[in-house]
Design an enzyme around this catalytic site. Structure first.
Site, PDB file in Angstrom:
ATOM      1  N   LYS A 184       0.864  -1.174   0.000  1.00 17.43           N
ATOM      2  CA  LYS A 184       0.000   0.000   0.000  1.00 17.43           C
ATOM      3  C   LYS A 184       0.901   1.225   0.000  1.00 17.43           C
ATOM      4  CE  LYS A 184      -4.447   1.069   0.412  1.00 17.43           C
ATOM      5  NZ  LYS A 184      -5.571   0.362  -0.204  1.00 17.43           N
TER       6      LYS A 184
ATOM      7  N   GLY B 259     -25.702   1.552   2.758  1.00 14.47           N
ATOM      8  CA  GLY B 259     -24.840   2.238   1.794  1.00 14.47           C
ATOM      9  C   GLY B 259     -25.174   1.857   0.372  1.00 14.47           C
TER      10      GLY B 259
HETATM   11  P1  NAD Z   1     -19.051   4.809  -2.071  1.00 20.99           P
HETATM   12  O1  NAD Z   1     -18.351   5.925  -1.414  1.00 20.99           O
HETATM   13  O2  NAD Z   1     -19.405   4.884  -3.506  1.00 20.99           O
HETATM   14  O3  NAD Z   1     -20.385   4.414  -1.268  1.00 20.99           O
HETATM   15  C1  NAD Z   1     -20.525   4.477   0.112  1.00 20.99           C
HETATM   16  C2  NAD Z   1     -21.969   4.883   0.399  1.00 20.99           C
HETATM   17  O4  NAD Z   1     -22.205   4.789   1.788  1.00 20.99           O
HETATM   18  C3  NAD Z   1     -22.283   6.325  -0.012  1.00 20.99           C
HETATM   19  O5  NAD Z   1     -23.440   6.342  -0.812  1.00 20.99           O
HETATM   20  C4  NAD Z   1     -22.491   7.041   1.317  1.00 20.99           C
HETATM   21  O6  NAD Z   1     -23.443   8.084   1.225  1.00 20.99           O
HETATM   22  C5  NAD Z   1     -22.992   5.900   2.182  1.00 20.99           C
HETATM   23  N1  NAD Z   1     -22.817   6.106   3.613  1.00 20.99           N
HETATM   24  C6  NAD Z   1     -21.787   6.695   4.274  1.00 20.99           C
HETATM   25  N2  NAD Z   1     -22.006   6.670   5.595  1.00 20.99           N
HETATM   26  C7  NAD Z   1     -23.176   6.035   5.780  1.00 20.99           C
HETATM   27  C8  NAD Z   1     -23.924   5.695   6.933  1.00 20.99           C
HETATM   28  N3  NAD Z   1     -23.530   6.004   8.159  1.00 20.99           N
HETATM   29  N4  NAD Z   1     -25.092   5.030   6.759  1.00 20.99           N
HETATM   30  C9  NAD Z   1     -25.533   4.728   5.525  1.00 20.99           C
HETATM   31  N5  NAD Z   1     -24.868   5.037   4.386  1.00 20.99           N
HETATM   32  C10 NAD Z   1     -23.704   5.682   4.524  1.00 20.99           C
HETATM   33  O7  NAD Z   1     -18.113   3.524  -1.807  1.00 20.99           O
HETATM   34  P2  NAD Z   1     -18.113   2.136  -2.554  1.00 20.99           P
HETATM   35  O8  NAD Z   1     -17.069   2.150  -3.610  1.00 20.99           O
HETATM   36  O9  NAD Z   1     -19.505   1.734  -2.886  1.00 20.99           O
HETATM   37  O10 NAD Z   1     -17.552   1.183  -1.404  1.00 20.99           O
HETATM   38  C11 NAD Z   1     -18.354   0.822  -0.306  1.00 20.99           C
HETATM   39  C12 NAD Z   1     -17.504   0.085   0.718  1.00 20.99           C
HETATM   40  O11 NAD Z   1     -16.922  -1.066   0.124  1.00 20.99           O
HETATM   41  C13 NAD Z   1     -16.338   0.914   1.259  1.00 20.99           C
HETATM   42  O12 NAD Z   1     -16.106   0.529   2.594  1.00 20.99           O
HETATM   43  C14 NAD Z   1     -15.157   0.441   0.408  1.00 20.99           C
HETATM   44  O13 NAD Z   1     -13.925   0.579   1.092  1.00 20.99           O
HETATM   45  C15 NAD Z   1     -15.498  -1.018   0.217  1.00 20.99           C
HETATM   46  N6  NAD Z   1     -14.931  -1.615  -0.996  1.00 20.99           N
HETATM   47  C16 NAD Z   1     -15.206  -1.073  -2.209  1.00 20.99           C
HETATM   48  C17 NAD Z   1     -14.661  -1.650  -3.346  1.00 20.99           C
HETATM   49  C18 NAD Z   1     -14.953  -1.095  -4.710  1.00 20.99           C
HETATM   50  O14 NAD Z   1     -14.652  -1.785  -5.724  1.00 20.99           O
HETATM   51  N7  NAD Z   1     -15.538   0.073  -4.839  1.00 20.99           N
HETATM   52  C19 NAD Z   1     -13.845  -2.796  -3.237  1.00 20.99           C
HETATM   53  C20 NAD Z   1     -13.601  -3.330  -1.968  1.00 20.99           C
HETATM   54  C21 NAD Z   1     -14.142  -2.740  -0.847  1.00 20.99           C
END
Ligand code: NAD
Length: 364
Positions: A85, A179
């Site tokens: 990382k 989310g």
């Molecule tokens: P994103 O930022 O697009 O979506 C996160 C969503 O959660 C947003 O819509 C936000 O408004 C909402 N949110 C934030 N706080 C909240 C709360 N307290 N209650 C309800 N909703 C809330 O992120 P993402 O890319 O969809 O990723 C989501 C999670 O998955 C993150 O933890 C990320 O680290 C993990 N992740 C994502 C990927 C990827 O490919 N995008 C891969 C592995 C892990």
């Protein structure tokens, strides 16, 4: 804090780190740390995070924690990649510039491919493209990983249903999604297509509305605080880390926890509590590896055959099944099964150990 508790080398040795590199370029303001945890399986892959850390020691702790997690994720996903990382210290809104990113890219190039990087918190696809103008050791430029992460979570949920109910069907299954961002929204679509009913929440009302627009009567909305106590088959955290903690775990009324968020358990103990409560937990770094599998394929093959990629991601379900059975077969001294979270760590590190033994053979 890491540096105050023990020497850096002691910490590296204890946690199995191979290399930590500090990059500094006063002309562009670049202060970056790259942590390469383990390259037994292949080059270390991990995103570049830009974050306004309170201290350099905090940045170092964070990059080491995240790099180690990447080792487990890559090993657990069956990839021939190691874990690493990078962090750049500073407020992304203030420090990001073309010359800082390009300077960083030049430093990454000097590592000769031991570390491959991509997007993370504080960096965008556009930033990665700028970094890529100075180094070939980047990935995640062509394909958005999020829909593939959702696809993996979807298959992971099916594996959990199969383990618990002996049936993978989504028909009538109730899933509570926390989310509706890039992953949560895609997951909602996949679940609705197969007949699941959903309870959803997001702090962004527009995302909730967009989801209800596609799901109609199959979707109910709850305020974000109430999502933990929804009576359902599956609670799917797709927003933040640390959501399974002392205050939330007792409120859960689900049979399964399976979602995309990284570091869902506040600490290891919460994995044990879930197991004691009889809740099936899909370890986050196993179920959310679809995006990593995608960027790894992009790095190795350039253009990706989507059909083959999906088949590879579907194997996440088989891996979860193996981890659940492993946890059952390793009870503690009181006869309680091992937590799935612990079993997943053993599963990932076992692969690294086996490959490192095999690599003892000298190839002329
Ligand atoms: P994103 O930022 O697009 O979506 C996160 C969503 O959660 C947003 O819509 C936000 O408004 C909402 N949110 C934030 N706080 C909240 C709360 N307290 N209650 C309800 N909703 C809330 O992120 P993402 O890319 O969809 O990723 C989501 C999670 O998955 C993150 O933890 C990320 O680290 C993990 N992740 C994502 C990927 C990827 O490919 N995008 C891969 C592995 C892990």
């Amino acid at each position: 804090m890491l540096l105050q508790q023990s020497s850096l080398f002691e910490s590296m040795n204890k946690q199995g780190f191979e290399e930590i590199v500090f990059f500094s370029d006063p002309k562009t303001g670049l202060k970056s740390i790259v942590a390469i945890h383990d390259t037994t399986l292949g080059p270390a892959l991990g995103g570049t995070r830009i974050w306004n850390y309170r201290s350099e020691a905090e940045a170092l702790s964070d990059v080491m924690r995240l790099a180690r997690a990447m080792t487990m994720k890559a090993a657990g996903a069956g990839l021939n990649l190691g874990g690493g990382k990078a962090v750049i210290i500073g407020d992304p809104e203030r420090i990001k510039s073309e010359n800082l990113l390009r300077s960083y890219g030049r430093f990454i190039e000097t590592l000769g491919g031991r570390f491959i990087t991509g997007e993370d918190v504080g960096t965008s696809l556009e930033d990665v493209r700028v970094i890529a103008s100075e180094t070939k050791y980047v990935t995640g430029v062509k394909y958005d990983p999020s829909p593939f992460t959702a696809y993996g979570v979807f298959h992971g949920i099916k594996a959990c249903l199969d383990y618990l109910y002996g049936d993978r069907s989504m028909e009538g299954i109730h899933v509570a999604i926390q989310g509706l961002g890039k992953v949560g929204f895609e997951l909602a679509k996949l679940l609705l297509d197969e007949g699941a009913k959903l309870t959803v929440t997001d702090i962004d009302g527009r995302k909730v509305k967009a989801c209800i627009d596609i799901g109609g009567e199959c979707i109910e909305y709850v305020e974000s605080k109430r999502i933990y106590s929804v009576e359902c088959d599956v609670f799917s955290p797709c927003a933040l880390g640390g959501v399974i903690n002392d205050s939330t775990v007792k409120r859960l009324k689900c049979r399964i926890v399976a979602g995309a968020a990284n570091n869902q358990l506040e600490n290891e103990r919460h994995g044990e509590i879930l197991s004691e409560m009889g809740i099936v937990y899909a370890p986050d770094f196993i179920i959310n590896a679809g995006g990593l599998i995608t960027v790894a394929n992009e790095y190795m093959h350039g253009d990706v055959d989507i059909r083959m990629l999906k088949k590879e991601i579907e194997k996440i379900g088989d891996r979860l099944g193996r981890i659940f059975r492993m946890a059952e077969s390793m009870p503690d001294s009181s006869g309680n099964p091992m937590s799935a979270a612990r079993a997943a760590e053993i599963f990932a590190f076992e692969r690294i150990e086996k490959i490192s033994e095999m690599k003892n053979i000298y190839i002329p």
